[in-house]
Design a protein around this motif. Structure first.
Motif, mmCIF file in Angstrom:
data_model
loop_
_atom_site.group_PDB
_atom_site.id
_atom_site.type_symbol
_atom_site.label_atom_id
_atom_site.label_comp_id
_atom_site.label_asym_id
_atom_site.label_seq_id
_atom_site.Cartn_x
_atom_site.Cartn_y
_atom_site.Cartn_z
ATOM 1 N N ILE A 184 -5.464 5.864 5.955
ATOM 2 C CA ILE A 184 -6.619 5.877 5.471
ATOM 3 C C ILE A 184 -6.321 5.839 3.061
ATOM 4 C CG2 ILE A 184 -7.609 7.620 4.123
ATOM 5 C CD1 ILE A 184 -9.460 6.702 7.039
ATOM 6 N N GLU A 185 -7.091 5.070 2.928
ATOM 7 C CA GLU A 185 -7.196 4.938 1.328
ATOM 8 C C GLU A 185 -7.689 5.750 0.850
ATOM 9 O OE1 GLU A 185 -8.189 1.945 -2.187
ATOM 10 O OE2 GLU A 185 -8.403 0.696 -0.174
ATOM 11 N N TYR A 186 -6.975 7.102 -0.340
ATOM 12 C CA TYR A 186 -7.618 7.925 -0.682
ATOM 13 C C TYR A 186 -7.626 7.397 -2.033
ATOM 14 C CZ TYR A 186 -6.014 10.260 3.797
ATOM 15 O OH TYR A 186 -5.614 10.438 4.607
ATOM 16 N N GLY A 187 -7.818 6.431 -2.374
ATOM 17 C CA GLY A 187 -7.236 6.173 -3.639
ATOM 18 C C GLY A 187 -6.711 6.285 -4.635
ATOM 19 N N ASP A 188 -6.314 5.563 -5.928
ATOM 20 C CA ASP A 188 -5.161 6.323 -7.224
ATOM 21 C C ASP A 188 -3.942 5.965 -5.911
ATOM 22 O OD1 ASP A 188 -6.568 6.675 -9.180
ATOM 23 O OD2 ASP A 188 -6.740 9.186 -8.495
ATOM 24 N N ASN A 189 -4.275 4.546 -6.038
ATOM 25 C CA ASN A 189 -2.976 4.114 -5.017
ATOM 26 C C ASN A 189 -1.632 4.616 -4.067
ATOM 27 O OD1 ASN A 189 -1.355 1.501 -4.878
ATOM 28 N ND2 ASN A 189 0.330 2.633 -6.306
ATOM 29 N N ASN A 219 -14.168 7.885 3.185
ATOM 30 C CA ASN A 219 -15.465 7.427 3.337
ATOM 31 C C ASN A 219 -15.855 6.232 2.018
ATOM 32 O OD1 ASN A 219 -15.458 7.427 5.778
ATOM 33 N ND2 ASN A 219 -16.691 9.358 5.677
ATOM 34 N N ALA A 220 -14.999 7.157 0.491
ATOM 35 C CA ALA A 220 -15.691 6.386 -0.104
ATOM 36 C C ALA A 220 -14.759 7.025 -1.904
ATOM 37 C CB ALA A 220 -16.950 7.179 -0.807
ATOM 38 N N PRO A 221 -12.856 6.733 -2.110
ATOM 39 C CA PRO A 221 -12.377 6.910 -2.872
ATOM 40 C C PRO A 221 -12.199 6.773 -3.965
ATOM 41 C CG PRO A 221 -12.134 4.622 -1.325
ATOM 42 C CD PRO A 221 -13.074 5.140 -1.126
ATOM 43 N N GLU A 264 -10.785 -0.297 12.887
ATOM 44 C CA GLU A 264 -10.566 -1.169 11.779
ATOM 45 C C GLU A 264 -9.944 -0.858 10.239
ATOM 46 O OE1 GLU A 264 -12.338 -2.543 8.396
ATOM 47 O OE2 GLU A 264 -12.965 -2.945 10.345
ATOM 48 N N ASN A 265 -9.025 0.352 10.643
ATOM 49 C CA ASN A 265 -8.427 0.928 9.567
ATOM 50 C C ASN A 265 -6.951 0.009 9.969
ATOM 51 O OD1 ASN A 265 -9.308 2.496 8.391
ATOM 52 N ND2 ASN A 265 -8.745 4.042 9.537
ATOM 53 N N HIS A 288 0.804 -1.398 -0.064
ATOM 54 C CA HIS A 288 0.209 0.356 -0.015
ATOM 55 C C HIS A 288 1.394 1.456 -0.352
ATOM 56 C CE1 HIS A 288 -3.390 -2.626 0.663
ATOM 57 N NE2 HIS A 288 -2.686 -3.096 2.028
ATOM 58 N N ASN A 289 0.720 2.080 -0.946
ATOM 59 C CA ASN A 289 2.189 3.297 -1.281
ATOM 60 C C ASN A 289 1.429 3.731 0.167
ATOM 61 O OD1 ASN A 289 3.449 4.919 -1.961
ATOM 62 N ND2 ASN A 289 2.273 5.791 -3.997
ATOM 63 N N ARG A 290 1.798 3.774 1.107
ATOM 64 C CA ARG A 290 2.115 4.715 2.631
ATOM 65 C C ARG A 290 2.937 5.246 3.172
ATOM 66 N NH1 ARG A 290 -0.382 1.104 5.630
ATOM 67 N NH2 ARG A 290 -2.633 1.990 4.749
ATOM 68 N N THR A 291 3.042 6.150 3.397
ATOM 69 C CA THR A 291 3.919 7.042 4.196
ATOM 70 C C THR A 291 3.731 7.190 5.163
ATOM 71 O OG1 THR A 291 6.012 6.785 1.341
ATOM 72 C CG2 THR A 291 6.486 8.498 3.591
ATOM 73 N N ALA A 292 4.107 7.559 6.549
ATOM 74 C CA ALA A 292 3.599 7.607 7.710
ATOM 75 C C ALA A 292 4.234 9.206 8.296
ATOM 76 C CB ALA A 292 3.906 7.228 8.853
ATOM 77 N N VAL A 293 4.072 10.062 8.185
ATOM 78 C CA VAL A 293 3.165 11.076 8.906
ATOM 79 C C VAL A 293 3.210 11.841 10.746
ATOM 80 C CG1 VAL A 293 3.652 12.775 6.665
ATOM 81 C CG2 VAL A 293 1.328 13.260 8.581
ATOM 82 N N GLY A 294 4.240 12.313 11.106
ATOM 83 C CA GLY A 294 3.951 12.939 12.950
ATOM 84 C C GLY A 294 2.830 13.469 12.717
#
Length: 760
Positions: free
Chosen positions: A186-191, A223-225, A134-135, A72-78
Motif C-alpha cells: 500500500i502507498e500511504y503518502g509522503d513517500n 484509499n486516499a493518502p 491490483e497493487n 517506492h520507499n518500502r520495506t516488507a514485514v511478515g
C-alpha cells in the motif's frame, strides 16, 4: 409439457450459458484473444509476486540505518510483525469476511455481477485479495487491451482479472501471508510505501507497536493518502478516522467508552518523512554508483530488490565529523564574510573582482541551458527569466530562509559559501569511519571527498620526501634555505624559481625534517631537483594516489595535478600501515532480502614502500608537531598529550584550497576547505591557509572521538619496525646541538599561532 418444466429448462439454460460464457471469457482473458483484454500475469509471477523493496544501507554496527535506495520507499514485514490491533482495524474497514472467503466475497460478487449484467458497474466486491491483485499487477492501469477503449467494458474486464488473480493468490498463499503482502504494497503518502515505512513516518513506531488510535489513521490512508493525510488535511483525516473507529465499535472490537475517548483524542503523530539529505548523505550518494555497477554485474536492482548493504561507517564518529565540519564552517563563514566587507569573493591573484565570473558560472547551470534552449542564446527572454525574482528557500547556518531571489541572485548567494570535505579511516583495515562531503547536502550536492579533486598544495610534499628517504636520504639531511632554479623548455618562461610563502629565503641550514615541518618550499624544491619529479610521481602512485600527475618541477609544491581527499587519506595511511597501501573502502558485505550473503568485500592491498621508509616518514610527519615552527604546533595539548601525531598542512596559491592531514597510530583523517570555485577565496593568504581553515576540523573531530569511550579509539604511539633502522633520528645530537625538550621531545619554544603553516 407444462409451464413449470419449461421454466426449469430456461433457468438451466441461463445457468449453462452463464457458465460457458464465463469460462470462455476467462479463457479469452487468459489468452488475450486478438489483443482485446491485455492478458494476465504469468502463473510463475502469480506464484511468486514481486514487490519493489527498498535496499537498506547500514552503519558498521549492522543495526542502525544510514539510508536507503528505492523507487517506492518500502520495506516488507511478515504477519508476525503486525500488531493485532492494526490487523483488526484493517479487516473491519476493508474486508470483514476476509477469513471466510477464498478471494471473492459472494455478497460483493452478487453486487458486482448485477452491475456487469446491467452494464452499470459501480465497483464493489473488492476483497483484500483482489485489492492486492491490483497493487501487485496494476490491473486497472497496466496490460490494457483494445476493449479498454470503452471505459465501462474496461472496468468489467479489470474486475474479472482481479477475480482470477485473487483465486490464484488464495491457492498459493495463506491468509496471513496475503494480509501481510497487502499492507506491504500500500502507498500511504509522503513517500511511504508499505506499513513499516508508514508506521515509522507518521508515528516513529514499528508495525508491531501500532494501537487502535494509530491504526485508524494508517487504515484511513489506504484509499486516499492525500485526502486523509493527518498532516496536510487534518479535518478530512479526523472525519475518516472517526468512521474507522466507529467500525471497530460497530463490530464489537472496542466498547462505547473507548470509542468516545478515541474519536476526540489527538492524532498522536511523531511525523518525520525519510530525509535523504540526513546523516552521511554525501557518502550514500557517492557510493550509489559503485552499488549500481555491482548490481548490474550481478543481476540485481538496487532500487527494487531489498538488498542489505553493510558499510564501515561508524555512526558516532560520523556524527562527530558532521558536527566538527558544521561548527567550524559556521564560524569560518562568519570570518570570511566579515573580511570581504561587502566585496565579491570571486577574485583574481591581485585581489580584484572577476567581473565576468557570474556570467561564466551561470552558463554552466541546468537552468541556463534550459532557458537558452527554449528562448535562444541572445534573446531578451533569456535575460528576463534569469533575473526574474522568485520565491525560494535558501540555506543559512541559522536555518532555512524563505526569500525572493532571481536565478542570478541565488547563484551569487550560494557561491559566497565556503565548502569542506572530511574523511577518516583505519589505516590497517582500510575501513572508512567518517565521510562528510560538504556543508549541507540538501543545498550543495557536490561531494568534496571523492568527487572533487583539487591541487593538494604542500600536502604533496611528504611524497617528495618519501622518495628521497627511499633513495637513502635521512630526516637529518641538511639543506640550505636558498633559491633553487629550474631550467625549463619554455621560451616564454625559460626558468622557474619557487618562492617561499613569506617571499624570502633565510639562508638557514635545516634538516629536511625541519623543512617539511615548516613547509619550506625552497628545500622541497632542492630535494625534488636531486631525486627528479618522476621519482615523486612514482612514490605518490605507489602510496595510493591514482589521479594523473605531471612530472614537472611545480609538483614539489603540489601544483602538478588535482587529487581527491579520498586518495590523500588512503595514501597517508600507507605510512601508518608499515608501508602497505590498503585501499580505503566502505562496503563490507551485501545480502539479499532474506539475509543470504551475496558477497563479502575485502580491500585491495599492496606493498608500496619499505617498513623502514614508512616509519621514517612518520617521524618526518611528527615534525609538524615537534619542530620549532612546525605547522601542527598549534594543536591543543589535549590531543597531543601521550599521543603520536603526524601532520601536514597545505595551502594552494591564492589560498584557494586549505588542507590538513593528520595521522595517528590507529586513525588517519584529512580535511579540505575552499570555495566551490577556485576563484572564491580569502583576500589574505594567511587567513586562508590550511592551518586556519582545515586544521580545526580535524582537531575538533579527534577530541570528540577521544572523549567518547564507546568508540574505543585510544591514543597511542606509532609501531616501530621489527628491524633496527640504522638511521639517526635525533638530529640535534647528530648535529652536535643540545636543546631543551619537553616530555614529548618537542622544542620548548612557543612561536605563536600566526607563524604556523606558511607555504603554498
Amino acid at each position: 409439457m407444462n409451464i413449470y418444466r419449461i421454466l426449469i429448462y430456461v433457468v438451466w439454460a441461463i445457468v449453462l450459458a452463464a457458465f460457458v460464457g464465463g469460462c470462455s471469457t476467462i479463457y479469452a482473458i487468459k489468452n488475450d484473444w486478438n489483443g482485446w483484454f491485455g492478458g494476465l500475469p504469468s502463473l510463475k509471477s502469480l506464484e511468486r509476486p514481486e514487490e519493489d523493496l527498498t535496499s537498506i544501507l547500514y552503519y558498521a554496527d549492522g543495526e542502525e540505518q544510514i539510508g536507503s535506495y528505492f523507487r517506492h520507499n518500502r520495506t516488507a514485514v511478515g504477519y508476525n510483525e503486525l500488531s493485532q490491533e492494526l490487523i483488526t482495524t484493517l479487516l473491519v474497514t476493508e474486508d470483514m469476511r476476509f477469513t471466510k472467503h477464498a478471494g471473492i466475497d459472494l455478497r460483493g460478487l452478487l453486487r458486482a455481477a448485477s452491475g456487469i449484467l446491467t452494464f452499470q458497474f459501480k465497483g464493489g466486491g473488492s476483497t483484500l485479495t483482489m485489492q492486492l491483485a491490483e497493487n501487485l499487477y496494476g490491473t486497472s492501469t497496466d496490460n490494457q487491451g483494445s476493449l479498454y477503449s470503452n471505459r465501462k467494458v474496461g472496468q468489467i474486464i479489470t474486475k474479472l482479472k482481479e477475480w482470477i488473480i485473487a483465486i490464484q493468490l488464495e491457492s498459493s498463499y495463506t491468509k496471513e501471508e496475503i494480509l501481510a503482502m497487502y499492507l506491504n504494497t500500500i502507498e500511504y503518502g509522503d513517500n511511504s510505501f508499505g506499513i513499516k515505512v508508514a508506521s515509522k513516518t507518521f508515528f516513529n513506531k514499528l508495525p508491531s507497536e501500532i494501537t487502535y488510535k494509530e491504526a485508524a489513521i494508517l487504515v484511513s490512508l489506504i484509499n486516499a493518502p492525500t485526502r486523509y493525510n493527518p498532516v496536510r488535511n487534518p479535518e478530512n483525516a479526523l472525519a475518516k478516522r472517526t468512521e474507522v473507529l466507529y467500525n471497530l465499535f460497530k463490530y464489537g472490537k472496542i466498547d462505547r467508552v473507548s470509542y468516545d475517548s478515541l474519536k476526540v483524542s489527538d492524532f498522536g503523530l511523531q511525523y518525520k518523512v525519510s530525509d535523504q539529505d540526513e546523516g552521511p548523505a554525501y557518502f550514500k550518494f557517492v557510493i550509489r554508483q559503485d552499488l549500481m555497477r555491482w548490481c548490474k554485474e550481478n543481476g540485481y536492482d538496487l532500487f527494487a530488490d531489498g538488498l542489505r548493504i553493510y558499510t564501515t561507517i561508524d555512526k558516532r564518529m560520523q556524527e562527530y565529523a558532521q558536527q566538527a565540519v558544521r561548527d567550524h564552517m559556521d564560524t569560518l563563514q562568519y570570518i570570511f564574510n566579515n573580511h570581504l566587507q561587502g566585496d565579491a569573493p570571486w577574485i583574481d591573484k591581485n585581489g580584484k573582482e572577476i567581473l565576468d565570473f557570474v556570467d561564466m558560472t551561470i552558463q554552466r547551470t541546468p537552468n541556463y541551458r534550459r532557458l537558452r534552449d527554449k528562448y535562444g542564446e541572445d534573446s531578451d527572454s533569456l535575460e528576463y527569466y534569469l533575473n526574474e525574482p522568485k520565491k525560494m528557500t535558501v540555506f543559512s547556518y541559522q536555518g532555512e530562509i524563505d526569500t525572493t531571489m532571481s536565478l542570478v541572485d541565488s547563484l551569487k548567494y550560494y557561491n559566497q559559501f565556503l565548502q569542506a570535505g572530511f574523511m577518516a579511516m583505519e589505516p590497517q583495515t582500510g575501513h572508512i569511519k567518517a565521510w562528510v562531503g560538504g556543508i549541507d547536502h540538501k543545498y550543495f550536492k557536490y561531494d568534496h571527498v571523492k568527487q572533487s579533486k583539487r591541487q593538494p598544495g604542500s600536502t604533496f610534499k611528504p611524497f617528495v620526501y618519501a622518495a628521497a628517504i627511499d633513495l637513502g636520504y635521512t630526516p637529518c639531511y641538511p639543506v640550505v634555505d636558498a633559491p633553487v632554479t629550474w631550467v625549463l623548455e619554455d621560451q616564454e618562461n625559460p626558468s622557474w624559481t619557487p618562492q617561499n610563502a613569506e617571499g624570502t629565503y633565510s639562508g638557514e641550514t635545516m634538516t629536511i625534517r625541519q623543512a617539511m615541518a615548516r613547509s619550506v618550499n625552497s628545500i622541497t624544491a632542492n630535494i625534488m631537483q636531486k631525486i627528479s619529479p618522476q621519482a615523486a610521481v612514482d612514490m605518490a602512485h605507489a602510496c595510493g594516489i591514482e589521479s594523473e600527475l605531471a612530472a614537472v618541477p611545480s609538483l614539489c609544491l603540489g601544483a602538478g595535478g588535482d587529487v581527491s581527499l579520498y586518495e590523500l587519506v588512503g595514501a597517508y595511511s600507507t605510512f601508518v600501515n608499515q608501508g602497505t597501501w590498503t585501499e580505503p573502502y566502505y562496503i563490507t558485505r551485501i545480502e539479499d532480502k532474506n539475509g543470504i550473503v551475496l558477497e563479502d568485500f575485502v580491500p585491495k592491498r599492496r606493498e608500496a614502500i619499505s617498513e623502514k621508509t614508512a616509519y621514517l616518514m612518520l617521524h618526518m610527519l611528527k615534525g609538524a608537531v615537534e619542530e620549532t615552527g612546525g605547522t601542527g604546533r598549534g594543536l591543543s595539548w589535549e590531543v597531543k598529550s601521550n599521543n603520536d601525531i603526524g601532520a601536514k598542512t597545505g595551502t594552494t596559491q591564492n589560498a584557494s584550497d586549505g588542507w590538513f592531514m593528520g595521522v595517528t597510530h590507529n586513525l588517519v583523517a584529512g580535511a579540505w576547505v575552499g570555495g566551490e570555485s577556485r576563484y572564491v577565496h580569502f583576500k589574505n593568504w594567511a587567513m586562508g591557509q590550511g592551518a586556519r581553515t582545515a586544521r580545526p576540523i580535524w582537531e575538533k573531530f579527534m577530541l570528540d572521538v577521544y572523549d567518547d569511550p564507546l568508540i574505543g579509539v585510544q591514543k597511542g604511539y606509532f609501531r616501530k619496525p621489527a628491524q633496527p633502522l640504522g638511521v639517526e633520528l635525533d638530529c640535534d645530537r647528530y648535529n652536535g646541538v643540545d636543546t631543551e625538550t619537553d616530555s614529548l621531545g618537542v622544542n620548548n619554544v612557543d612561536i605563536g599561532e600566526e607563524f604556523n603553516n606558511m607555504e603554498f
